[in-house]
Design a protein around this motif. Structure first.
Motif, PDB file in Angstrom:
ATOM      1  N   ALA B 173       0.855  -1.190   0.000  1.00 42.43           N
ATOM      2  CA  ALA B 173       0.000   0.000   0.000  1.00 42.43           C
ATOM      3  C   ALA B 173       0.888   1.237   0.000  1.00 42.43           C
ATOM      4  O   ALA B 173       1.810   1.345   0.801  1.00 42.43           O
ATOM      5  CB  ALA B 173      -0.888  -0.015   1.228  1.00 42.43           C
ATOM      6  N   THR B 174       0.632   2.144  -0.915  1.00 43.35           N
ATOM      7  CA  THR B 174       1.472   3.322  -1.069  1.00 43.35           C
ATOM      8  C   THR B 174       0.599   4.569  -1.039  1.00 43.35           C
ATOM      9  O   THR B 174      -0.431   4.620  -1.705  1.00 43.35           O
ATOM     10  CB  THR B 174       2.233   3.259  -2.403  1.00 43.35           C
ATOM     11  OG1 THR B 174       2.815   1.969  -2.506  1.00 43.35           O
ATOM     12  CG2 THR B 174       3.290   4.319  -2.480  1.00 43.35           C
ATOM     13  N   VAL B 175       1.027   5.551  -0.261  1.00 41.81           N
ATOM     14  CA  VAL B 175       0.222   6.755  -0.090  1.00 41.81           C
ATOM     15  C   VAL B 175       0.608   7.785  -1.151  1.00 41.81           C
ATOM     16  O   VAL B 175       1.790   8.002  -1.419  1.00 41.81           O
ATOM     17  CB  VAL B 175       0.437   7.360   1.311  1.00 41.81           C
ATOM     18  CG1 VAL B 175      -0.445   8.578   1.514  1.00 41.81           C
ATOM     19  CG2 VAL B 175       0.162   6.324   2.377  1.00 41.81           C
ATOM     20  N   ASP B 176      -0.409   8.387  -1.745  1.00 39.55           N
ATOM     21  CA  ASP B 176      -0.181   9.504  -2.660  1.00 39.55           C
ATOM     22  C   ASP B 176      -0.370  10.779  -1.837  1.00 39.55           C
ATOM     23  O   ASP B 176      -1.484  11.169  -1.512  1.00 39.55           O
ATOM     24  CB  ASP B 176      -1.191   9.422  -3.804  1.00 39.55           C
ATOM     25  CG  ASP B 176      -1.030  10.565  -4.780  1.00 39.55           C
ATOM     26  OD1 ASP B 176      -0.302  11.514  -4.453  1.00 39.55           O
ATOM     27  OD2 ASP B 176      -1.633  10.500  -5.864  1.00 39.55           O
ATOM     28  N   TYR B 177       0.768  11.407  -1.476  1.00 38.32           N
ATOM     29  CA  TYR B 177       0.670  12.517  -0.518  1.00 38.32           C
ATOM     30  C   TYR B 177       0.078  13.786  -1.113  1.00 38.32           C
ATOM     31  O   TYR B 177      -0.223  14.716  -0.400  1.00 38.32           O
ATOM     32  CB  TYR B 177       2.042  12.784   0.125  1.00 38.32           C
ATOM     33  CG  TYR B 177       2.416  11.677   1.071  1.00 38.32           C
ATOM     34  CD1 TYR B 177       1.878  11.649   2.361  1.00 38.32           C
ATOM     35  CD2 TYR B 177       3.226  10.632   0.674  1.00 38.32           C
ATOM     36  CE1 TYR B 177       2.176  10.615   3.221  1.00 38.32           C
ATOM     37  CE2 TYR B 177       3.519   9.591   1.528  1.00 38.32           C
ATOM     38  CZ  TYR B 177       2.994   9.594   2.812  1.00 38.32           C
ATOM     39  OH  TYR B 177       3.274   8.560   3.657  1.00 38.32           O
ATOM     40  N   ASP B 178      -0.081  13.785  -2.439  1.00 45.54           N
ATOM     41  CA  ASP B 178      -0.769  14.928  -3.032  1.00 45.54           C
ATOM     42  C   ASP B 178      -2.258  14.876  -2.716  1.00 45.54           C
ATOM     43  O   ASP B 178      -2.950  15.887  -2.753  1.00 45.54           O
ATOM     44  CB  ASP B 178      -0.578  14.927  -4.553  1.00 45.54           C
ATOM     45  CG  ASP B 178       0.843  15.296  -4.920  1.00 45.54           C
ATOM     46  OD1 ASP B 178       1.433  16.101  -4.190  1.00 45.54           O
ATOM     47  OD2 ASP B 178       1.363  14.746  -5.907  1.00 45.54           O
ATOM     48  N   LYS B 179      -2.735  13.688  -2.426  1.00 40.72           N
ATOM     49  CA  LYS B 179      -4.174  13.544  -2.229  1.00 40.72           C
ATOM     50  C   LYS B 179      -4.551  13.285  -0.782  1.00 40.72           C
ATOM     51  O   LYS B 179      -5.706  13.468  -0.410  1.00 40.72           O
ATOM     52  CB  LYS B 179      -4.698  12.396  -3.096  1.00 40.72           C
ATOM     53  CG  LYS B 179      -4.667  12.706  -4.588  1.00 40.72           C
ATOM     54  CD  LYS B 179      -5.218  11.540  -5.370  1.00 40.72           C
ATOM     55  CE  LYS B 179      -5.157  11.812  -6.872  1.00 40.72           C
ATOM     56  NZ  LYS B 179      -5.267  10.567  -7.621  1.00 40.72           N
TER      57      LYS B 179
END
Lengths: 206, 294, 335, 212, 196, 459
Positions: B173-179
């Motif tokens: 699981a990878t977080v998209d920190y823009d969102k």
């Protein structure tokens, strides 16, 4: 006193607006009402004229004609005389109402001067299913009534639509609407004839 | 004078109409005014505020019975934001403003951090899992993947995320920190408690991307990029601590500096990584000779 | 060594029975009715059945392609829908009508809801109803079966001029209006049992449908609740009418054998997707279907009411399910 | 409305909002009743649309003019009164000059009173903006509504009767030997619901594509 | 006895045969909006039934006794809507003050009803059909409410099931609800023409 | 040979999976020698997890306590062998994933393994020589826990509770899961020991009436038990009742429903309606604990399935790794595709073969690929067609498909409305589902999620 002032402060706009709107409405209504009435008459006349083409005017008779709808309900029918250019009585026309497949249907009926033969009917208002029920506006069905004797009509699925008698051939696929038309006509036609006879407007059919 | 007569008739009718209208208008105005004063009911100030921004046409488009019930609902559950179709984004923004003001805007934004960096190729598996593709279900079945602490990669968190900020990339699981908005929905969703809200004092944070409390040897046998609790990082800076075979980072005190960089470089399994916007891609697993699988 | 080992939640074994198995059973059970329709209506039947099945399958495939979903054709449910739709169409309709009906069945009746299992209404009945609404005349024009029974009057419609034969139900409607003899209609019982009468492709032959229904019951593909409830409630309603006014209402037995009653009882109402789950719910559902059918047949304007009844009860299924919510054996748990 | 989004409140923007971005039927799902009820044929749909434009325009003008005088408790009452008045005017007008249409539309003209579009625009736009913007907004919304109605009605009318504006466009089967058999169901409620449903689905698809 | 029969037929007719939602497209907005959950739908239905009965009776009385005698038919629409809006608001306030529990259970739906075209629509239809007796108007308006309740409850049941279904994304929400409503009208078509 | 028995007593719902008992039903119980290393898990069953009582490199004797807890619902752990504590570390656990365990290296001389002692019991056994307190204390000290499923500590079960007086002891000898035969062999071979345990339990719980429920597909066991009861003169007190063969007849709630027609409240336990239910294996262990003073360190495990070379019933030390058992049984065949700790309906599939045997694991089933896929559409999940079969088979009268779909769509509130918590996870619904939906799996997931949300609530 303060309360009234507070109230007026709060609602003067509403009150003045109602005043303006009320006047506006009434004025417009007064302006257009004759036209609206004329439209209604024109519509009736247009339909009736198609049935009694020789007529030049339609004149409402004074006497009241009451028709019994069954189940204790009665309605008032406005019967009109069809007069030719010379003022001679050449037929009768009146609007009737019955319930169809989806909504009410309103028809114009016209009879000859002696009220012995039907001059046919036309649809004033109907909301029947397009493609089926609204075929009651088609000539195929309407023509069966043209010239038919004033009698209780019988709806059939089988038969020859060309013969003009009291046997009416139904529109296939729209039995309900056909039935509604026949039923409405049956309800009114004889009773109006009867009423007119009683009032001496027409002969007693002998 | 028929015209005059007609006009008189018209004015008579108009007068009547106006009278009725005025009567109706006055009557209702009076009743409503009295009612609005007499029958006032106390409501939560915030709900009132939200209600004030709403269009108050009670169209029901939001799925609630009118604007006031929507206001009540949205105050208690901010996830319902943006349901008001007539109000559109304008109203949504206003409501958001009302709600977030009270939430305290001064603090550092919290963002989700997945404490695992093990992709499919880094993990050791015992068997193939053929059950329900959900982390919670898989977690209930005994060790499909050797590591009991690592990301299962079925994406319960992805489903929980309303902002499309989480994706499973190669089993992680990878977080998209823009969102990411820090709503904590994913934290609740992860059955292995891998996701934690970290106060992002910096644009990018240094994190220990592992949760394994197995002993170093066992961890190595299970995962190429797990924390083995060697404590090399602790020697560099006191921001790190090792407890239960696992290095931890004191996020609230974190400040970038050379000591941290060294700790990151020294880490034998490369489990210390940057997370955040513009974070560099982590060092590939197994680059250091020590980090090989046993 | 353990690469082949798999894990999953319990249980680890399962009964060898699949959705496809159920659908295949239904197809097998429908085959007598298909055969009967081909016997009575010859090439008309064959063409329409083939068209419906083919179009249903193609439509489902297309919908899946558009939605980028895995192909769901191998559960055979599209074939069942096509068959049931075809069997409930009159033999004389043009093929393009059947095509429109099939497309509507699958696309609007099923796929927009998310495919098999999600549909609220029986897809085949959706198609049939749409056709009834759209092409009423075509849908009530009945060809004479190849093996005509002379006892039934032949009528000709005024507009189309084709020689057609009225169905027992159409005549029952005439009888209610007092325009036909009830006895003439009642004499159709044997013909209706064999299928030697006017009507929809697969609905005429009672015996073929009974065979299929029996097969389904024996294979336990369906439970007896719904068919029993449908037939029982229809019989009771028809009997009430018959006993009260036998000169206007035809015999209840004819009501059971004529029209789509049996096809409905065994194949349409039992469609598990659109029927309630619990036993009690099934009884209510079946009784509702039977009663509404008879209401429409005896009071309404349409000669046949099966598809409306099924549709109506389909709509009520979620409510019935909710009403008949099961209580756990051990009582409602606390907390 | 776009005024708080940081976008400029240019007339063109407002107009476009009504036509597509905030199309009342397709995007805001307002005014569904007339959308479904009067779209069996194009002509009544167009009449309906024009009536809505008229009422919307007038009520927006009036509301915009007195927006600063409104009292909170009586605001809705005021709106209702205004709208009802203009609807009555529209109804009278139709009765006087378009009697056939008036009859065909029946009670759906007075039902404009409770059409959410009008009160929604009065509330969301006219009571906050000046006369010009309110008028543009009313016009945009009204035209958006009318266009949607017409699109829906033309689909339904063609399929149900083979005609548009009561003029034949498809050769209807019958004595003259056309091939098209009208789909009567399209003129019935089922046609209205399903067509609108599919239309909305199409719009959803397009907007999602646009975003993605 | 005949009156009873007439009333009964009128009732059945407005509930099933001429259901406002399915045949007249009235009340579609709440029908789409509040049919997500069964309990909400039922509450809405109850509130509508209550208000529509009240409104039907009141508007009939005003129309036949006041406006008709004063020849002010032009004021019909204004009066109708003001009466409905006023009645709704008053009832809401009254309930909130004196029957708080009742208010909690369905009062929250009351404000929604002002913009529910089923109410005004029914009043207009009663006028259009030329209903001459107050009793019949009452029965019709009550029946209309029951019909609406039935329709919205059926829809709510279906939508609760659809929440668990795999509906394509672009169809989710209003589109699928509309299509379902369309199919429902097909089901109710069977009753058409049953009662004149 | 006993004649065939047809029992009438049963419960509504349930399924009839193929039994496969013929694989091991004629294999006599065989003692397995202690493996080189044992891992005694500190959390074996319901109740508090034990604290280790030994330290690294400690020497332990066979039967020495290695773990204990002060909690009321708990049972101590004993070392099955004498040896050295190698380590206390995380070990694969069939349910918990990874759990702490005491790793013991077996002394060379102890490898022969403990011998069972059924021959110490006969028809002359008299339970009255042991006081109620003594039995309870032995049960506690022996670390006894239910050996059928959840593993509720036996002491808690049999100890008289003034608030919930018990009037009937039900002995569960159904063994409804396919494949498993360990209880069957126990009843056949250790009949007297089992009976002694039953009588001891009844004495401890102060219950006069006893019913032994056995499925009618085990006529020999019914016969043996009946004979033993008759011979020991307990006929009036102890009744052997055949019940219909059906899964999950062995679930205590189902057995009670079959025998008495009573329902245990959902989420409740049998003592709530005055009952005490014990498994036959537990009774055998109780007899051993009381009479021989031997703690529960070994149990009979059925090693079975169609993917193991030498299936049979083995007397296995608790803590032996699955891999050791496989070795002892001649290894897996080529076809092996799934290793299940327990039976195929409710057992736990395990991936790590170092997982140790616990007190509750009665079987080890090795299934081939064909067995788990069968003819079912290659195990492809198709949409639910609402056929309602899961409702029909649910022994708890639930609506599994609705609950599963609610969980799938993350609607726990809805799942709760359909009484998710009343599910006993028997697996009947998943077994029967023609669409191959893992209903039980979803419900289980839902329960986990529910527990998580509840736990998070106070925060």
């Amino acid at each position: 006193m303060d309360k009234i002032r507070f109230f007026l402060q709060q609602s003067w706009l509403l009150i003045s607006a109602s005043l303006v709107f009320g006047v506006l409405l009434a004025a417009l209504n007064a302006q257009w009402e004759p036209r609206i009435k004329a439209n209604e008459i024109a519509k009736f006349n247009r339909r009736a004229l198609a049935l009694v083409p020789e007529a030049s005017t339609f004149e409402t008779i004074d006497s009241e004609i009451i028709v019994d709808l069954g189940k204790g309900q009665k309605t008032h029918v406005e019967v009109k005389k069809a007069l030719d250019a010379g003022g001679e009585l050449i037929g009768w026309a009146f609007a009737v109402e019955g319930s169809g497949f989806a909504d009410k249907i309103r028809l114009v009926l016209a009879a000859d001067a002696k009220f012995e033969k039907l001059r046919g009917y036309d649809v004033l208002f109907s909301n029947e299913t397009p493609g089926f029920g609204d075929k009651i506006k088609n000539d195929f069905f309407k023509n069966q009534f043209h010239g038919a004797p004033v009698k209780a009509y019988i709806l059939n699925k089988i038969g020859d639509a060309k013969t003009i008698d009291d046997q009416i051939v139904a529109i296939s696929g729209a039995t309900v609407s056909s039935e509604a038309v026949v039923k409405t006509i049956n309800t009114f036609l004889r009773q109006v004839q009867e009423a007119l006879r009683k009032q001496g407007q027409i002969g007693n059919g002998q | 004078m028929p015209i005059f007569a007609q006009t008189t008739g018209m004015w008579q009718q108009a007068g009547l109409a106006a009278l009725i209208m005025v009567g109706l208008g006055t009557g209702f105005a009076l009743v409503l005014l009295i009612a609005s004063i007499k029958l006032k009911v106390q409501v939560d100030a915030k709900i009132e505020q939200v209600y004030e921004v709403l269009p108050k046409i009670d169209c029901g488009a939001c799925g609630f019975a009118g604007c006031s019930s929507y206001a009540k609902a949205v105050v208690s559950d901010p996830e319902l934001l943006g349901r008001c179709a007539p109000g559109g984004s304008e109203t949504a923004n206003k409501i958001a403003a009302i709600l977030s003001l009270s939430a305290g805007a001064s603090s550092v934004p919290a963002r989700a951090v997945v404490h695992c960096r093990s992709h499919t190729k880094d993990k050791e598996f015992y068997a193939t899992y053929t059950g329900i593709p959900s982390c919670t279900a898989a977690n209930a079945v005994a060790n499909v993947q050797a590591c009991k602490f690592g990301c299962l990669g079925f994406g319960d968190c992805v489903q929980a995320c309303k902002f499309d900020a989480l994706h499973v990339i190669d089993g992680l699981a990878t977080v998209d920190y823009d969102k990411c908005t820090g709503c904590t929905a994913c934290v609740k969703a992860c059955p292995r408690n891998l996701i934690e809200m970290v106060p992002f004092t910096q644009e990018k944070m240094m994190v220990v991307a592992c949760r394994s409390r197995e002993s170093g040897k066992v961890t190595r046998s299970m995962c190429a990029v797990g924390c083995i609790g060697c404590g090399l990082c602790v020697k560099q800076t006191d921001l790190f601590s090792v407890d239960d075979n696992l290095a931890r980072m004191a996020y609230d005190r974190y400040e970038p500096g050379p000591a941290c960089e060294t700790a990151m470089e020294k880490c034998p399994t490369g489990v210390i990584v940057y997370r955040g916007k513009n974070a560099l891609p982590p060092r590939p697993a197994g680059e250091k000779p020590q980090a090989a699988k046993v | 060594m353990l690469s082949k080992i798999t894990v999953s939640p319990a249980p680890h074994i399962s009964k060898a029975y699949s959705t496809r198995g159920i659908m295949l059973d239904v197809i097998i059970a429908l085959s007598p009715a298909v055969a009967a329709s081909v016997i009575y209506f010859r090439h008309h039947a064959a063409i329409i059945i083939a068209a419906c099945v083919l179009v249903c399958v193609v439509t489902e495939w297309l919908c899946n392609v558009i939605r980028k979903k895995p192909n769901s054709l191998d559960d055979c449910s599209a074939i069942v829908t096509g068959l049931i739709l075809a069997l409930s169409l009159p033999p004389a309709i043009p093929v393009w009508t059947a095509v429109i009906g099939s497309v509507f069945s699958i696309a609007i009746g099923k796929m927009v809801f998310g495919g098999l299992g999600s549909n609220i209404f029986n897809p085949a009945m959706a198609g049939r109803l749409f056709l009834t609404a759209s092409f009423g005349t075509l849908m009530t024009t009945w060809t004479v079966p190849a093996t005509i029974d002379p006892g039934m009057p032949v009528i000709s419609a005024t507009e189309t001029q084709a020689v057609t034969q009225a169905t027992p139900l159409a005549w029952s409607k005439e009888a209610i209006k007092g325009k036909a003899e009830v006895q003439t209609v009642n004499r159709q019982l044997t013909a209706s049992f064999l299928g030697n009468t006017g009507g929809c492709l697969g609905e005429t032959s009672t015996i073929a449908l009974l065979l299929g229904g029996l097969y389904l019951l024996l294979k336990r593909t369906i439970t007896f609740h719904i068919p029993a409830a449908v037939l029982l409630s229809a019989f009771v309603c028809a009997s009430i009418g018959f006993l009260l006014k036998s000169e206007a209402y035809i015999s209840p037995l004819l009501h059971l054998t004529a029209g789509g009653m049996l096809l409905c009882a065994f194949f349409i109402a039992t469609d598990p997707v659109t029927a309630p789950l619990s036993r009690k719910g099934k009884w209510i559902f079946g009784a509702g279907v039977g009663a509404v059918t008879m209401l429409i047949r005896m009071v309404g304007e349409y000669p046949e009411g099966v598809m409306f009844a099924v549709f109506l009860m389909n709509a009520a299924t979620p409510l019935i399910d909710r009403f008949c919510k099961l209580k756990p054996a051990g009582g409602v748990p606390h907390g | 409305m776009a005024n708080n989004d940081g976008k400029t409140l240019s007339p063109g923007n407002v107009l476009l909002a009504g036509l597509w971005r905030e199309n009342p039927v397709l995007r805001l799902l307002l005014g569904m009743c007339p959308t479904l009820a009067v779209t069996a044929a194009v002509k009544p749909a167009l009449t309906m649309g024009c009536s809505v434009i008229f009422v919307l325009l007038c009520s927006n003008i009036v509301v915009s003019l007195m927006r600063n005088l409104l009292k909170p408790h009586l605001r809705i009452l005021m709106f209702t009164l205004t709208i009802a008045t203009f609807v009555t005017i529209a109804d009278l007008f139709l009765k006087a000059f378009q009697p056939d249409m008036s009859e065909a539309l029946g009670p759906y003209i007075p039902l404009i009173i409770v059409n959410c579009i009008i009160i929604c625009r009065a509330e969301a736009c006219a009571s906050k903006n000046g006369l010009f913007i309110s008028m543009i907004d009313a016009f945009g919304m009204g035209v958006g509504f009318t266009l949607t109605l017409c699109v829906l009605a033309s689909i339904r009318e063609v399929l149900a009767t083979g005609m548009i504006f009561e003029r034949p466009v498809l050769p209807v089967a019958g004595d003259s030997g056309g091939w098209f058999v009208p789909w009567a169901a399209m003129g019935m409620p089922i046609g209205a619901f399903v067509t609108l449903g599919l239309l909305l689905a199409g719009v959803n698809l397009i907007t999602r594509r646009g975003k993605g | 006895m005949e009156t009873v029969q007439v009333l009964l037929l009128a009732f059945v007719s407005i509930v099933i045969v001429n259901n406002l939602v399915f045949t007249k497209f009235l009340g579609i907005c709440p029908y789409l909006g509040v049919s997500g959950r069964l309990d909400m739908a039922f509450g809405m239905g109850c509130a509508v039934t209550f208000v529509v009965t009240l409104a039907g009776i009141m508007t009939w009385m005003i129309n036949n006794w006041v406006l008709a005698t004063l020849h002010l038919e032009v004021m019909k629409y204004v009066c109708f809507i003001l009466v409905i809006a006023g009645a709704v608001q008053l009832v809401e306030m009254y309930l909130r003050k004196f029957f708080p529990t009742l208010y909690e259970s369905f009062g929250i739906f009351l404000p929604l009803i002002t913009t529910n075209c089923a109410i005004l629509g029914l009043c207009l239809f009663i006028d259009l059909w030329g209903i001459k007796s107050l009793l019949e108007a009452t029965v019709l308006s009550f029946g209309a409410g029951i019909g609406f309740t039935m329709a919205i409850c059926i829809m709510a049941g279906i939508r609760e099931n659809l929440q668990l279904a795999d509906v394509p994304d672009c169809l989710r929400g209003a589109p699928i609800t509309l299509i379902t409503a369309g199919l429902l009208t097909l089901a109710f078509m069977g009753f058409a023409g049953m009662i004149g | 040979m006993a004649t065939e028995i047809k029992a009438k007593l049963t419960f509504p719902g349930g399924v009839h999976p193929p039994e496969y008992k013929e694989i091991t039903e004629d294999c006599a119980i065989e003692v397995m020698p202690a493996p080189r290393q044992l891992a005694v898990l500190l959390g074996q069953h319901i109740g508090a997890i034990c604290k280790p009582m030994v330290a690294r490199r400690d020497k332990v004797r066979a039967g020495q306590v290695v773990g204990d807890s002060d909690a009321f619902v708990s049972a101590p752990l004993h070392s099955p062998v004498s040896g050295t504590v190698k380590e206390i570390a995380l070990q694969s656990h069939p349910v918990l994933g990874r759990a702490p365990a005491v790793l013991i290296e077996t002394d060379i001389q102890a490898e022969a393994g403990k011998q069972p002692c059924p021959d110490r019991f006969n028809k002359d056994f008299d339970e009255r020589q042991y006081s109620c307190e003594k039995i309870c204390e032995s049960a506690r000290r022996g670390g006894l826990a239910g050996m059928g499923g959840a593993g509720f500590p036996t002491r808690v079960k049999i100890e008289p509770n003034p608030r919930l007086p018990k009037h009937l002891l039900i002995i569960n000898g159904c063994e409804c899961e396919p494949f498993i035969t360990c209880d069957y062999r126990l009843m056949l071979e250790w009949t007297w020991q089992v009976l002694a345990g039953i009588r001891l339990a009844a004495r401890a719980a102060q219950i006069e009436q006893i019913k032994i429920g056995i499925e009618d597909n085990k006529p020999r066991a019914i016969h043996a038990m009946q004979q033993a009861v008759d011979q020991s003169g307990q006929r009036g007190r102890i009744e052997v009742v055949p019940v219909r063969t059906k899964y999950p007849q062995g679930g205590e709630r189902q057995l009670i429903r079959s025998l008495l027609g009573k329902n245990v409240p959902s989420g409740g336990i049998p003592p709530m309606i005055g009952l005490c239910v014990l498994n036959v294996a537990t009774c055998a262990a109780l007899a051993e604990a009381v009479v021989c003073d031997a703690p529960l360190t070994h149990r009979v495990v059925t090693v079975t399935g169609n993917a193991i070379v030498r299936p049979g019933n083995y007397y296995v030390p608790i803590g032996a790794a699955v891999a050791d058992l496989i070795d002892f049984c001649g290894g897996l065949t080529e076809r092996a595709a799934k290793v299940v700790l327990g039976g195929p309906m409710m057992g736990f599939a395990i991936a790590d073969l170092s997982t140790p045997i616990t007190k509750t694991s009665g079987a080890l089933t090795f299934l081939s690929q064909e067995m788990i896929t069968r003819a079912k559409y290659d195990r492809r999940v198709t949409p639910c067609i609402r056929c309602g079969r899961c409702l029909t088979v649910c022994p708890e009268n639930l609506n599994p498909t609705k609950i599963a779909h609610a969980v799938k769509k993350n609607r726990l509130d809805l799942a709760d409305q359909y009484y998710m918590s009343a599910c006993i996870e028997c697996g009947c619904c998943s077994y029967i589902c023609p669409a191959n939906i893992e209903l039980t799996g979803y419900i289980k997931t839902g329960k986990i999620l529910q527990a998580r949300t509840k736990k998070k609530m106070p925060e």
